[in-house]
Design a protein around this motif. Structure first.
Motif, PDB file in Angstrom:
ATOM      1  N   PRO A 215      -7.196  -5.738  21.939  1.00  0.00           N
ATOM      2  CA  PRO A 215      -8.063  -5.870  20.757  1.00  0.00           C
ATOM      3  C   PRO A 215      -7.894  -4.747  19.737  1.00  0.00           C
ATOM      4  CG  PRO A 215      -9.309  -6.286  22.762  1.00  0.00           C
ATOM      5  CD  PRO A 215      -7.986  -5.730  23.189  1.00  0.00           C
ATOM      6  N   ALA A 216      -7.777  -3.499  20.191  1.00  0.00           N
ATOM      7  CA  ALA A 216      -7.674  -2.372  19.269  1.00  0.00           C
ATOM      8  C   ALA A 216      -6.393  -2.446  18.445  1.00  0.00           C
ATOM      9  CB  ALA A 216      -7.741  -1.047  20.037  1.00  0.00           C
ATOM     10  N   VAL A 217      -5.295  -2.741  19.114  1.00  0.00           N
ATOM     11  CA  VAL A 217      -4.011  -2.834  18.403  1.00  0.00           C
ATOM     12  C   VAL A 217      -3.999  -4.049  17.471  1.00  0.00           C
ATOM     13  CG1 VAL A 217      -1.520  -3.195  18.681  1.00  0.00           C
ATOM     14  CG2 VAL A 217      -2.731  -1.602  20.180  1.00  0.00           C
ATOM     15  N   ALA A 218      -4.579  -5.156  17.913  1.00  0.00           N
ATOM     16  CA  ALA A 218      -4.639  -6.350  17.071  1.00  0.00           C
ATOM     17  C   ALA A 218      -5.445  -6.083  15.807  1.00  0.00           C
ATOM     18  CB  ALA A 218      -5.264  -7.508  17.850  1.00  0.00           C
ATOM     19  N   ARG A 219      -6.568  -5.403  15.953  1.00  0.00           N
ATOM     20  CA  ARG A 219      -7.401  -5.071  14.796  1.00  0.00           C
ATOM     21  C   ARG A 219      -6.652  -4.143  13.842  1.00  0.00           C
ATOM     22  NH1 ARG A 219     -12.943  -5.317  13.930  1.00  0.00           N
ATOM     23  NH2 ARG A 219     -13.601  -4.065  12.142  1.00  0.00           N
ATOM     24  N   GLN A 220      -6.004  -3.117  14.392  1.00  0.00           N
ATOM     25  CA  GLN A 220      -5.281  -2.162  13.552  1.00  0.00           C
ATOM     26  C   GLN A 220      -4.110  -2.834  12.843  1.00  0.00           C
ATOM     27  OE1 GLN A 220      -6.049   0.894  12.706  1.00  0.00           O
ATOM     28  NE2 GLN A 220      -4.187   1.146  11.470  1.00  0.00           N
ATOM     29  N   ALA A 221      -3.387  -3.690  13.549  1.00  0.00           N
ATOM     30  CA  ALA A 221      -2.251  -4.383  12.937  1.00  0.00           C
ATOM     31  C   ALA A 221      -2.708  -5.291  11.805  1.00  0.00           C
ATOM     32  CB  ALA A 221      -1.506  -5.196  13.997  1.00  0.00           C
ATOM     33  N   MET A 222      -3.829  -5.978  11.995  1.00  0.00           N
ATOM     34  CA  MET A 222      -4.360  -6.828  10.934  1.00  0.00           C
ATOM     35  C   MET A 222      -4.832  -5.978   9.752  1.00  0.00           C
ATOM     36  SD  MET A 222      -5.010  -9.849   9.739  1.00  0.00           S
ATOM     37  CE  MET A 222      -5.175 -11.125  11.019  1.00  0.00           C
ATOM     38  N   GLN A 223      -5.477  -4.846  10.039  1.00  0.00           N
ATOM     39  CA  GLN A 223      -5.958  -3.972   8.968  1.00  0.00           C
ATOM     40  C   GLN A 223      -4.803  -3.474   8.116  1.00  0.00           C
ATOM     41  OE1 GLN A 223      -9.370  -3.054   8.079  1.00  0.00           O
ATOM     42  NE2 GLN A 223      -8.026  -2.735   6.332  1.00  0.00           N
ATOM     43  N   GLU A 224      -3.721  -3.067   8.760  1.00  0.00           N
ATOM     44  CA  GLU A 224      -2.544  -2.592   8.016  1.00  0.00           C
ATOM     45  C   GLU A 224      -1.970  -3.705   7.152  1.00  0.00           C
ATOM     46  OE1 GLU A 224       0.205  -1.006  10.817  1.00  0.00           O
ATOM     47  OE2 GLU A 224      -1.066   0.722  11.346  1.00  0.00           O
ATOM     48  N   HIS A 225      -1.924  -4.904   7.696  1.00  0.00           N
ATOM     49  CA  HIS A 225      -1.391  -6.046   6.954  1.00  0.00           C
ATOM     50  C   HIS A 225      -2.250  -6.352   5.730  1.00  0.00           C
ATOM     51  CE1 HIS A 225       0.364  -9.877   6.024  1.00  0.00           C
ATOM     52  NE2 HIS A 225      -0.723 -10.547   6.371  1.00  0.00           N
ATOM     53  N   LEU A 226      -3.556  -6.415   5.925  1.00  0.00           N
ATOM     54  CA  LEU A 226      -4.457  -6.740   4.814  1.00  0.00           C
ATOM     55  C   LEU A 226      -4.488  -5.630   3.778  1.00  0.00           C
ATOM     56  CD1 LEU A 226      -7.487  -8.333   6.706  1.00  0.00           C
ATOM     57  CD2 LEU A 226      -5.498  -9.468   5.705  1.00  0.00           C
ATOM     58  N   SER A 227      -4.362  -4.391   4.220  1.00  0.00           N
ATOM     59  CA  SER A 227      -4.342  -3.267   3.276  1.00  0.00           C
ATOM     60  C   SER A 227      -3.131  -3.351   2.358  1.00  0.00           C
ATOM     61  CB  SER A 227      -4.327  -1.928   4.042  1.00  0.00           C
ATOM     62  OG  SER A 227      -5.539  -1.756   4.752  1.00  0.00           O
ATOM     63  N   GLY A 228      -2.004  -3.783   2.921  1.00  0.00           N
ATOM     64  CA  GLY A 228      -0.805  -3.941   2.100  1.00  0.00           C
ATOM     65  C   GLY A 228      -0.968  -5.027   1.053  1.00  0.00           C
ATOM     66  N   ALA A 230      -3.822  -6.098  -0.177  1.00  0.00           N
ATOM     67  CA  ALA A 230      -4.827  -5.643  -1.133  1.00  0.00           C
ATOM     68  C   ALA A 230      -4.207  -4.655  -2.135  1.00  0.00           C
ATOM     69  CB  ALA A 230      -5.982  -4.974  -0.390  1.00  0.00           C
ATOM     70  N   ALA A 231      -3.355  -3.765  -1.637  1.00  0.00           N
ATOM     71  CA  ALA A 231      -2.714  -2.807  -2.523  1.00  0.00           C
ATOM     72  C   ALA A 231      -1.809  -3.506  -3.538  1.00  0.00           C
ATOM     73  CB  ALA A 231      -1.908  -1.797  -1.705  1.00  0.00           C
ATOM     74  N   LEU A 232      -1.093  -4.519  -3.060  1.00  0.00           N
ATOM     75  CA  LEU A 232      -0.202  -5.273  -3.953  1.00  0.00           C
ATOM     76  C   LEU A 232      -1.015  -6.001  -5.016  1.00  0.00           C
ATOM     77  CD1 LEU A 232       2.867  -5.814  -4.124  1.00  0.00           C
ATOM     78  CD2 LEU A 232       2.469  -7.925  -2.865  1.00  0.00           C
TER      79      LEU A 232
END
Length: 238
Positions: A215-228, A230-232
């Motif tokens: 769960p922790a890695v899945a959440r972090q991986a999704m957060q990184e993806h969504l942050s990218g 959002a930045a774009l």
């Protein structure tokens, strides 16, 4: 599994049944819940699921037929089918979208982050069935191999699949709704090959973490993806 089909074809709210029925049908098509060439649920079943009269449903289907999204076929294997070639997305200028949506952009991005990181974490916390695992892998493969014209739709379908296997129908519905809020913004920015390659790698990492039950890695991986993403978006909208 709380399916995207159930999330999209849920009862409309009272007040604007025609408009909301059109919205739900378009949501199903644009998010890839019902793909090109596929048939919508039977009229009687669909009207019951949306909690609208069959007359209202027919009017909504006619509106989508006139707009080029669906076609009706007669005969034993008839019904209402999504057109193989969908209408081209109306490209709204970035400046116009910024003026129209303003602070709503940040609101939608924050909501999406809260919903989808939670969905990834919840999905990784569950013991998925073989059908759910196959569904995730299938959606990932379809997104990775999608042509540019189909990428947004398949990307939406993958994110919905992650919400589906979270086990929460409400979370799946909310994810579908926020994705529709962001679709016009996403359509306003170009599809960049380097970004799509990176996005596909991130998708794979998210799914891998879910299937590994982390769960922790899945959440972090999704957060990184969504942050990218959002930045774009913010980069093109400012």
């Amino acid at each position: 599994m709380a399916t995207a089909d159930e999330a999209v074809f849920r009862p409309v709210r009272a007040g604007n049944p025609f408009e909301e029925t059109v919205e739900r049908l378009l949501q199903a098509i644009k998010l890839g819940v019902v793909g090109p060439g596929e048939r919508l649920p039977a009229e009687r079943d669909l009207a019951a699921r949306l909690n609208v009269s069959r007359e209202t449903l027919r009017e909504a289907i006619k509106a989508l037929t006139d707009s080029g999204y669906v076609e009706s076929r007669r005969g034993r294997y008839g019904g209402t089918f999504v057109n193989e070639r969908l209408p081209k997305v109306r490209r709204t200028s970035v400046k116009q979208l910024t003026r129209e949506q303003g602070a709503d952009v940040d609101d939608a991005l924050v909501l999406r982050s809260a919903l989808e990181t939670g969905a990834a974490e919840a999905a990784a916390s569950r013991d998925l069935t073989d059908a759910e695992i196959d569904h995730l892998r299938s959606c990932l493969a379809e997104t990775s191999s999608a042509k540019l014209a189909d990428y947004r739709r398949m990307d939406s379908r993958l994110h919905l699949a992650i919400a589906e296997v979270s086990g929460s129908p409400s979370l799946t519905s909310a994810t579908a709704d926020v994705r529709m809020r962001l679709n016009e913004l996403l359509d306003a920015i170009p599809l960049l090959a380097v970004n799509l390659e990176h996005s596909n790698d991130q998708h794979a990492a998210i799914v891998e973490a879910i299937l590994a039950g982390d769960p922790a890695v899945a959440r972090q991986a999704m957060q990184e993806h969504l942050s990218g993403t959002a930045a774009l978006l913010r980069g093109f909208l400012t």
